[in-house]
Design an enzyme around this catalytic site. Sequence first.
Site, short mmCIF file in Angstrom:
data_model
loop_
_atom_site.label_atom_id
_atom_site.label_comp_id
_atom_site.label_asym_id
_atom_site.label_seq_id
_atom_site.Cartn_x
_atom_site.Cartn_y
_atom_site.Cartn_z
N GLU A 40 0.86 -1.18 0.00
CA GLU A 40 0.00 0.00 0.00
C GLU A 40 0.89 1.23 0.00
OE1 GLU A 40 -2.98 0.75 2.98
OE2 GLU A 40 -3.58 -1.34 2.82
N ASP A 53 -5.77 9.27 10.37
CA ASP A 53 -4.44 8.80 10.74
C ASP A 53 -3.97 9.31 12.09
OD1 ASP A 53 -3.45 7.07 8.62
OD2 ASP A 53 -3.79 8.82 7.34
#
Lengths: 401, 256
Positions: free
Chosen positions: B33, B44
């Site tokens: 990824e 995040d």
Amino acid sequence: MTTSLSNVPDSAGRFGEFGRRFVPETLMHALEELTSEYEKAKQDPTFQAELDDLLKHYVGRPNPLYFAERLTQHCGGGKIYLKREDLNHTGAHKINNTIGQALLTMRMGKKRVIAETGAGQHGVASAVACARFGLDCVVYMGEEDIRRQKLNVFNMKMMGAEVRAVTSGSRTLRDAVNEAMRDWMSSVETTHYIIGSVIGPHPFPMMVRDFQSVIGKETRAQCLEQTGRLPDQVIACVGGGSNSAGMFYPFIDDESVKLIGVEAGGRGPEPGQHASTLSYGAKGVLHGSFGYVLQDDDGQTLDVHSISAGLDYPGVGPEHSYWKDSGRVNYTAITDDEALEGFQTMAKLEGIIPAIESSHAVAHALKVARDTGPEEIIVICLSGRGDKDVNEVARLLDRDI
Amino acid sequence: MAFMPFITAGDPDLDTTVAVLKELAHRGVDLIEVGFPYSDPIADGPVIQESYTRALNNGFHVHDLFEALKTLSADPSITLPPLVGMVSYAIIFRYGSDKFLNEAKAAGFSGLIVPDLPGDEAQELAEKTKAVKLDLVQLVSPLTPENRTKRIVQVASGFIYCISVAGTTGVRDELPPELTAHLESLRSLTDLPLAVGFGISNPNHVNTLRGKADGFIIGSAIVKQFAAFSDPAQNRDAVLKAIGDYAGEMAAATKG
């Protein structure tokens, strides 16, 4: 078929192409639940009665629509009226929304509230509402804004809120929103996020607008009562756009009323020097909704500047984006220096110290009033009082307190 | 079980990104990824935020990444595992979705994960990704009710990204006990492979998932090592090797 411009958003949160929900899946179910709970509350006479009662006896509404006689004489044009949101409990319009959302928090059985704040006005209004109802309150605030707004930080702590300094990114409002969203990702089952402006994913832009619409509803009725007609121009400052959305929305279908949103022009039109999202931004995604954003060609959000911590935001509410594109509202910008001038003029002529945010709307009125006829009526939304800004203003004017 | 490490593109520069991709390819990972640095990544935690900030401060641009990957994909001396981009919809929209998808395809990506484009808003992009033969991976959270999950798997392709825990990315000591039941219920709703992400960092976590998931993603535990690339006291090759050793250990754990 013609649809009214005020008949938005649809059930997916669309204001035309703007709005919607661009958030991680983790928040989606909570947003659906919040939307349905809010719809139920809106239809519930008990909820509305409780809200109205608090707005009257706790917030101090209705506040006056005041004819600013000396300011009017000074400009030599139309009659200038001030909608006195600065006279609300806490000294700004933000409390109209936090009281409503705090009631909703309790309705959903949640005990903890998070909020973001720039100038600290929404943080204080959230802390106030949470103290009033016994809810836990955490306020995210950029480190740079904590420096600029010490008084509000102290007030929040006095009322039992925890103020968490945000040290990421530009350390201002935008980063405070990011941090509050991250908190919400892990706490959404027990916590309500009281967003302070008409930004964020659906239903926030609609809900905050509705709670703030008390400003425009009162203004409209007061203007009719005091002058026998509607105003010709209504002027309000726009950061995320909550006081302006609340002021404008009840006038949207009154075609004769010109609506003017005033953004922060900062030091000038160069990128990074201002926060005039609707004047210089492009369509994009920020903080969960689609609207105008100040961003680079890769979609990275740009740093912004304003003398005012409350307007220092690189996005704007989706409904403002919709009003801009439909042409219903005109958006313009006022620089830091012009806002400082408006701040001082209002203080000297009317004995009212306006918030530096509201001073942007004042400064625009000073510019345009002289070009209006004596029978015209101009309303300025005085969204907050300026006590919080006196240290910063004294510093900028090179004066001691 | 497939091991899918996550790396940040452009931290601290694209040469390093290419070196890390080669290192991971040699270590037998199954898919990589590639995170596109974004200024406001609300899903995040601090490790990935700081990595994104380093990359953006060093002048990361989307187009440069596509060019670098195109060159790497054309290099006959290296066989890369499939690459999946993790990218905010803010970037895709502003770049122009058609242009973004075409360039991503040409750069060698086989799919995209768009964490802020939930299933409800994904229809339009799903049609476009399908037209250029890119997968559009959808995320399912432990808070997603079954009726939403049913709608989400309809527009998903490639695999389903199962978020292990409500919260942001970042290393956690233990995986939540409800995860097993969640995976079982997902298994009954889709034939797509199930990959678990958020919070995974060690072989014990991998053992917990064995037989229940088809793959797992490790992000923060790898990306936290990227900070050393920006430390003048550290040797780049040593940092690369440390990342490779860790990836090798995790790849071995999947074979169990």
